[in-house]
Design an enzyme around this catalytic site. Structure first.
Site, short mmCIF file in Angstrom:
data_model
loop_
_atom_site.label_atom_id
_atom_site.label_comp_id
_atom_site.label_asym_id
_atom_site.label_seq_id
_atom_site.Cartn_x
_atom_site.Cartn_y
_atom_site.Cartn_z
N ASP A 1 1.27 -25.62 -9.49
CA ASP A 1 2.68 -25.81 -9.13
C ASP A 1 3.02 -27.28 -8.94
O ASP A 1 3.62 -27.67 -7.94
CB ASP A 1 3.00 -25.01 -7.86
CG ASP A 1 2.67 -23.53 -8.02
OD1 ASP A 1 1.48 -23.20 -8.11
OD2 ASP A 1 3.60 -22.72 -8.09
N ASP B 1 2.62 -23.09 -13.39
CA ASP B 1 3.85 -23.79 -13.01
C ASP B 1 3.67 -25.30 -13.22
O ASP B 1 3.27 -26.03 -12.33
CB ASP B 1 4.31 -23.48 -11.59
CG ASP B 1 5.00 -22.13 -11.49
OD1 ASP B 1 5.12 -21.44 -12.53
OD2 ASP B 1 5.44 -21.78 -10.38
N TYR C 1 8.50 -27.46 -14.16
CA TYR C 1 9.73 -27.05 -13.46
C TYR C 1 10.99 -27.50 -14.20
O TYR C 1 12.04 -27.72 -13.58
CB TYR C 1 9.72 -27.50 -11.99
CG TYR C 1 8.75 -26.71 -11.15
CD1 TYR C 1 7.39 -26.94 -11.26
CD2 TYR C 1 9.18 -25.70 -10.31
CE1 TYR C 1 6.49 -26.19 -10.53
CE2 TYR C 1 8.29 -24.94 -9.57
CZ TYR C 1 6.94 -25.19 -9.69
OH TYR C 1 6.05 -24.43 -8.97
N HIS D 1 7.07 -15.10 -1.81
CA HIS D 1 6.42 -14.33 -2.87
C HIS D 1 5.48 -13.27 -2.29
O HIS D 1 4.47 -12.93 -2.89
CB HIS D 1 5.64 -15.25 -3.82
CG HIS D 1 6.49 -16.33 -4.41
ND1 HIS D 1 7.62 -16.06 -5.13
CD2 HIS D 1 6.38 -17.68 -4.39
CE1 HIS D 1 8.17 -17.20 -5.53
NE2 HIS D 1 7.45 -18.20 -5.09
N HIS E 1 1.70 -20.42 -7.18
CA HIS E 1 2.96 -19.71 -6.93
C HIS E 1 3.54 -19.97 -5.54
O HIS E 1 4.70 -20.35 -5.42
CB HIS E 1 2.76 -18.22 -7.17
CG HIS E 1 4.02 -17.47 -7.47
ND1 HIS E 1 5.06 -18.01 -8.21
CD2 HIS E 1 4.42 -16.20 -7.12
CE1 HIS E 1 6.04 -17.10 -8.31
NE2 HIS E 1 5.67 -16.01 -7.67
N VAL E 2 2.74 -19.74 -4.49
CA VAL E 2 3.20 -20.03 -3.13
C VAL E 2 2.93 -21.51 -2.87
O VAL E 2 1.79 -21.97 -3.04
CB VAL E 2 2.44 -19.15 -2.11
CG1 VAL E 2 2.86 -19.49 -0.69
CG2 VAL E 2 2.68 -17.68 -2.41
N HIS E 3 3.95 -22.25 -2.46
CA HIS E 3 3.83 -23.71 -2.37
C HIS E 3 3.20 -24.12 -1.05
O HIS E 3 3.84 -24.72 -0.18
CB HIS E 3 5.20 -24.36 -2.60
CG HIS E 3 5.76 -24.02 -3.94
ND1 HIS E 3 7.07 -24.15 -4.26
CD2 HIS E 3 5.14 -23.55 -5.06
CE1 HIS E 3 7.26 -23.77 -5.52
NE2 HIS E 3 6.09 -23.39 -6.02
FE LIG Z 1 5.35 -19.86 -9.47
#
Ligand SMILES: [Fe+2]
Ligand SMILES: *[C@@H]1O[C@H](CO)[C@@H](O)[C@H](O)[C@H]1NC(C)=O
Ligand SMILES: *[C@@H]1O[C@H](CO)[C@@H](O)[C@H](O)[C@H]1NC(C)=O
Ligand SMILES: *[C@@H]1O[C@H](CO)[C@@H](O)[C@H](O)[C@H]1NC(C)=O
Length: 464
Positions: free
Chosen positions: A165, A193, A196, A325, A352-354
């Protein structure tokens, strides 16, 4: 009451917080820095290199199943040609220079037209050897280098960096610089990710170009092993863009055919002492689907006598105690978790989870519709699940958790950072997580991981 009396108060508070964490089985780091979203860097921060038709956005990834191949990818902005990469081993004679030709891709997205995207596969390299490679012509010539991994083998030490991410903010720059400041990392496992671009109006695909320029300083010199995340979908019916993953699949090629996969979104490689399986959270994985069928055939092929370490990359985490999420990875967990336990997967990296989170070795595979056994339990055959979606993208940190911290969650903290996995031999690997605010050698979370196949004993917790 002066500053002196503040110190014990702070220490007491820290101990109290730590204690609260332990009661629930895990630690919640209270080191929270930047909370809100951060803007992407201006495009000018990632300028194209000087010269005419100069190759840019150069990146490499593994190009075969065993580590003797490299896919070299780049973009030429003005002309299709030259579409060749010249390469040679360090110390080679001039006449020993070799060439590989690229296949050239280009695509349109809404009003955007890409440059010429080149992918050249170099095969049959020597193991454990430094190579130089050159792209472009005249005043647009550029030279890079990479080192091939050692031959696959059970006790071959090898060090992976892990990021996810990433995006292209000032925090993203800090994460990448921080990773690169540590000379140990030899290959990046990227948990999905990338750019962006889709957070910009019309999915501004120039943001895919700026991202390619941003990561080149690392990705042109060591392989990045790619996983697709939701920000790679670029599915936008409102723009009449109906083909999922169009920019990503044009720009990032992987050696999926070498593992008998039928899609670049799921595949495997062997590198040094690791067998790495990449899965797609955003492709079908129900029974009978291509991904399901591939994974079912792939797991029995893993040869732990050759590659003791079995590592999985997938974007959406299966175990996640943040309020972001939450449970999005649940359906894939239900499909595949029992296979991972049977196959003794060592580690699953997700993004996914930041934020950052590391699980205990737990499984939740006993449940059936009649027995009510629906809670995760300790399981020595289960992987450790690590969420490393804390690369620092435009959307900011995930800062709220489910409370109390579930017993399966060993450590969680909402800070940007990256991780390092140092495989030592068939039994031991040292794992560290590095938050951006700390100096390079400092690890905010670290532990010895023991191989599930050769040494399936419980790892000592670093916090006890
Ligand atoms: Fe994501
Ligand atoms: C680079 O080469 C191109 C054509 O080959 C030429 O037009 C351009 O002026 C050159 N640039 C520099 C800085 O020499
Ligand atoms: C459900 O689990 C229970 C206890 O583990 C077991 O006895 C039972 O046979 C299972 N039922 C099915 C349908 O698998
Ligand atoms: C594997 O590496 C660990 C950590 O460096 C070491 O303690 C252990 O002795 C090694 N095992 C063998 C068989 O060399």
């Amino acid at each position: 009451m002066g500053a002196r009396s503040m110190v014990p108060a702070a220490v007491t508070l820290f101990l109290f917080l730590s204690f609260v964490g332990l009661c629930n089985g895990g630690i919640t780091g209270n080191y929270v820095r930047q909370v809100g979203p951060t803007a992407d860097m201006p495009k000018e921060a990632f300028p194209p290199p000087p010269g005419f038709n100069t190759p840019e956005q150069v990146h490499i990834t593994q190009g075969d199943h065993g580590g003797r191949g490299v896919i070299v990818s780049w973009v030429t902005p003005a002309m299709r040609h030259p579409n060749v990469v010249t390469y040679w081993a360090e110390g080679a004679k001039l006449k020993d220079k070799q060439k590989a030709h690229s296949k050239i891709y280009s695509y349109r997205y809404f009003t955007y037209s890409s440059g010429y995207i080149h992918h050249a596969t170099i095969e049959a390299l020597e193991y454990d050897t430094k190579y130089f490679y050159e792209l472009g012509r005249g005043n647009g010539t550029r030279r890079f280098s990479f080192t091939t991994p050692p031959k696959v083998g059970p006790d071959v030490p090898y060090t992976f960096g892990i990021m996810g991410d990433l995006g292209q903010t000032s925090a993203s720059i800090q994460t990448l610089e921080h990773y690169m400041a540590n000379p140990k990392g030899q290959t990046v496992l990227f948990a999905g990710d990338l750019s962006y671009a889709d957070d910009h109006p019309y999915h501004d695909n120039e943001r895919w170009d700026t991202w390619g320029r941003f990561v080149e300083k690392s990705a042109a010199y060591q392989p990045w092993i790619w996983t697709a995340g939701n920000h790679e979908l670029d599915f936008a019916p409102e723009l009449e863009e109906y083909t999922p993953f169009k920019p990503y699949l044009n720009r990032y090629h992987v050696p999926y055919r070498a593992s008998q996969s039928t899609s670049p979104l799921w595949y495997s490689i062997k590198r040094a002492s690791a067998h790495i399986i990449v899965l797609s959270s955003y492709s079908a994985y129900g029974k009978y689907t291509p991904q399901y069928t591939w994974l079912k055939q792939e797991l029995p092929k893993v040869n732990r006598a050759e590659t003791p370490w079995l590592i999985v990359l997938v974007h959406s985490p299966w175990y996640n105690s943040y309020n972001y999420h939450y449970m999005e990875g649940e359906t894939m967990r239900v499909m595949f978790e029992s296979w991972f336990v049977q196959s003794k997967v060592d580690i699953v990296f997700a993004g996914h989870v930041h934020a950052y989170e590391r699980s205990e070795r737990i499984s939740n595979i006993k449940f059936n519709i009649t027995n009510g056994q629906s809670a995760p339990v300790k399981d020595p055959s289960a992987p450790v699940y690590i969420t490393i979606g804390d690369g620092g993208n435009i959307e900011g940190l995930a800062t709220s958790y489910t409370e109390p911290q579930p017993s399966y969650s060993a450590y969680r903290e909402a800070s940007f950072g990256h991780a390092i996995l140092e495989i030592k031999n068939r039994t031991h690997a040292h794992y560290t997580w590095h938050r951006n605010q700390d100096n390079t050698p400092v690890a905010a979370d670290s532990l010895w991981l023991y191989n599930r196949y050769y040494y399936p004993v419980e790892e000592p917790s670093p916090w006890e």
